[in-house]
Design an enzyme around this catalytic site. Structure first.
Site, PDB file in Angstrom:
ATOM      1  N   TYR A   1       0.860  -1.191   0.000  1.00 25.67           N
ATOM      2  CA  TYR A   1       0.000   0.000   0.000  1.00 25.67           C
ATOM      3  C   TYR A   1       0.892   1.235   0.000  1.00 25.67           C
ATOM      4  O   TYR A   1       1.849   1.323   0.774  1.00 25.67           O
ATOM      5  CB  TYR A   1      -0.879  -0.006   1.261  1.00 25.67           C
ATOM      6  CG  TYR A   1      -1.678   1.265   1.456  1.00 25.67           C
ATOM      7  CD1 TYR A   1      -3.002   1.341   1.038  1.00 25.67           C
ATOM      8  CD2 TYR A   1      -1.115   2.380   2.060  1.00 25.67           C
ATOM      9  CE1 TYR A   1      -3.744   2.506   1.210  1.00 25.67           C
ATOM     10  CE2 TYR A   1      -1.848   3.549   2.241  1.00 25.67           C
ATOM     11  CZ  TYR A   1      -3.152   3.604   1.808  1.00 25.67           C
ATOM     12  OH  TYR A   1      -3.880   4.751   1.974  1.00 25.67           O
TER      13      TYR A   1
ATOM     14  N   GLU B   1      -3.323   7.544  -4.244  1.00 24.13           N
ATOM     15  CA  GLU B   1      -3.237   6.284  -3.498  1.00 24.13           C
ATOM     16  C   GLU B   1      -3.119   5.107  -4.458  1.00 24.13           C
ATOM     17  O   GLU B   1      -3.811   5.056  -5.464  1.00 24.13           O
ATOM     18  CB  GLU B   1      -4.496   6.117  -2.632  1.00 24.13           C
ATOM     19  CG  GLU B   1      -4.456   4.901  -1.729  1.00 24.13           C
ATOM     20  CD  GLU B   1      -5.811   4.631  -1.082  1.00 24.13           C
ATOM     21  OE1 GLU B   1      -5.980   4.973   0.095  1.00 24.13           O
ATOM     22  OE2 GLU B   1      -6.700   4.096  -1.771  1.00 24.13           O
TER      23      GLU B   1
END
Ligand code: GDP
Ligand code: MN
Length: 404
Positions: free
Chosen positions: A101, A197
């Site tokens: 992530y 993101e």
């Protein structure tokens, strides 16, 4: 402005971030042609501005052209958390070895861009922080200095990659990861983003690093610097109008910053005039018409919120055939499950107003204020839109003499 995955990925590609070959398709036949051009297997992914598509069934891996056709038909018929699906992204599928992530977002409380990395993507970050603190990096980027090399090294170290690992083209995986972190910062900075993101950022079985998803938000105040994105914002506006129309709502996007929801064109328009007289301006209005049920109210609210341009929300209802308690239930349906960062002011008068106020009081929604009347509601909404973000709930003042 939030970008769809495919649009975010085209920004990614332009910034030198590794993405897989993909094509946008709006029908099963288009998806099939895309899959043939890209080569099977592919992932068929719903293009909607909401996360958790995977869990909702909006992402399907397909090994044959028939599967692509069937999956696309299924996904185009879906509604994912209130979002209809008009297009899918057909993307080359990969064998995933690890999911990471990586995100850079504007941390408003600290007033800095914050880089967050987790060596374990797809899992709750708080849980990783507890269980394996070394696998997590949370570091503020100085906007004047930019991203520093030590911060990039911190991310690469936290990833815990085998030093021998390299991609099919021979690039060491660690080096590829460092490149992704640097490129993401450049993109965040240069495109005036408030969020970039990648979840998941994957290491493939072959040792390559690939951005499998994208979530990009561009600061609306900077859109004038990005002509191409601005044109898309305009198209998105038309999308919202179409969605409202489908639900039997009248919706008009305007230029200001107060979202207005009301019943009846006359009430809505006089509310907009009152807002202007009080020194504010409406971002848009949504007329729910007469006798709207909770579901319709929820859609109206969702359409207003989806633009992300409102700095305050004003709901003004004078119940005739519309029941105020039904409206209140619709508001709770949305606001009870979704954090809304802007103040919400509600005025309920007429049919079942007392019951409606009880529904709202029982729901205890943070940031929601019930005004004593229409004039006070307008005043509170204008003050709310002018207040700094996150200023909290508004204080209802004493009634003015002319209050209804
Ligand atoms: P989200 O659920 O809306 O965040 O959508 P994502 O794009 O993040 O996809 C969700 C999940 O689908 C990922 O975490 C992957 O596990 C899986 N996925 C997506 N594309 C592929 C692919 O090409 N190959 C494989 N094996 N899995 C994929
Ligand atoms: Mn994702």
């Amino acid at each position: 402005m939030d970008l769809l995955e495919h649009r975010g990925k085209s920004l990614f590609a332009g910034a030198g971030l590794p993405v897989l070959p993909s094509r946008l398709a709006c029908s099963p036949a288009e998806a099939q042609a895309a899959a043939v051009a890209i080569g099977l297997p592919v992932a068929v992914k719903a293009q909607v501005k909401t996360g958790g598509r995977g869990k909702a069934g909006g992402i399907r891996l397909c090994a044959t052209a028939d599967e692509v056709v069937a999956a696309t038909a299924d996904i185009l018929a879906m509604n994912i958390r209130g979002h209809g699906v008009t297009c899918v992204l057909v993307e080359q599928a990969v064998a995933i070895a690890r999911e990471l992530y990586l995100a850079i977002s504007c941390a408003r409380t600290h007033r800095v861009p914050l880089l967050v990395f987790s060596a374990e993507g797809g899992v709750d970050i708080e849980e990783v922080a507890r269980r394996k603190p070394g696998a997590l990096v949370r570091t503020a980027v100085d906007p004047l200095l930019g991203l520093c090399d030590y911060q990039v090294r911190d991310v690469v170290a936290a990833a815990g990659l085998d030093g021998e690992l390299a991609g099919p083209d021979g690039t060491p995986t660690k080096q590829a990861l460092a490149g992704v972190v640097r490129a993401l910062w450049r993109l965040y900075h240069e495109s005036d983003a408030t969020l970039c993101e990648i979840n998941p950022l994957v290491v493939t079985a072959a040792g390559a690093v690939v951005c499998l998803d994208s979530k990009v938000t561009i600061d609306d105040n900077a859109l004038f610097r990005h002509a191409d994105l601005k044109a898309e914002a305009h198209a998105a506006k038309e999308d919202r109008e179409a969605r409202a129309h489908e639900a039997g709502l009248s919706f008009v996007a305007l230029e200001g910053d107060i979202g207005v929801l009301g019943n009846g064109a006359g009430l809505v328009m006089s509310t907009i005039d009152q807002i202007a007289a009080a020194g504010g301006s409406a971002a848009d209005f949504c007329d729910i018409g007469g006798g709207a049920r909770a579901d319709k109210v929820a859609t109206a609210l969702d359409v207003i919120l989806s633009a992300g341009t409102a700095r305050a929300l004003l709901v003004s209802i004078f119940g005739g055939i519309t029941r105020c308690d039904e409206v209140a239930r619709g508001l709770v349906q949305v606001l009870g499950h979704r954090r809304v960062d802007v103040p919400v002011v509600v005025r309920l008068d007429g049919n079942a107003a007392a019951e409606g106020r009880t529904v709202l009081a029982d729901a205890q929604i943070l940031g929601l204020t019930v005004a004593a009347g229409a004039t006070e509601a307008v005043r509170l909404a204008v003050a709310g839109a002018a207040a700094p973000a996150g200023a909290g709930a508004l204080q209802a003042g004493p009634k003015t003499p002319r209050e209804d």
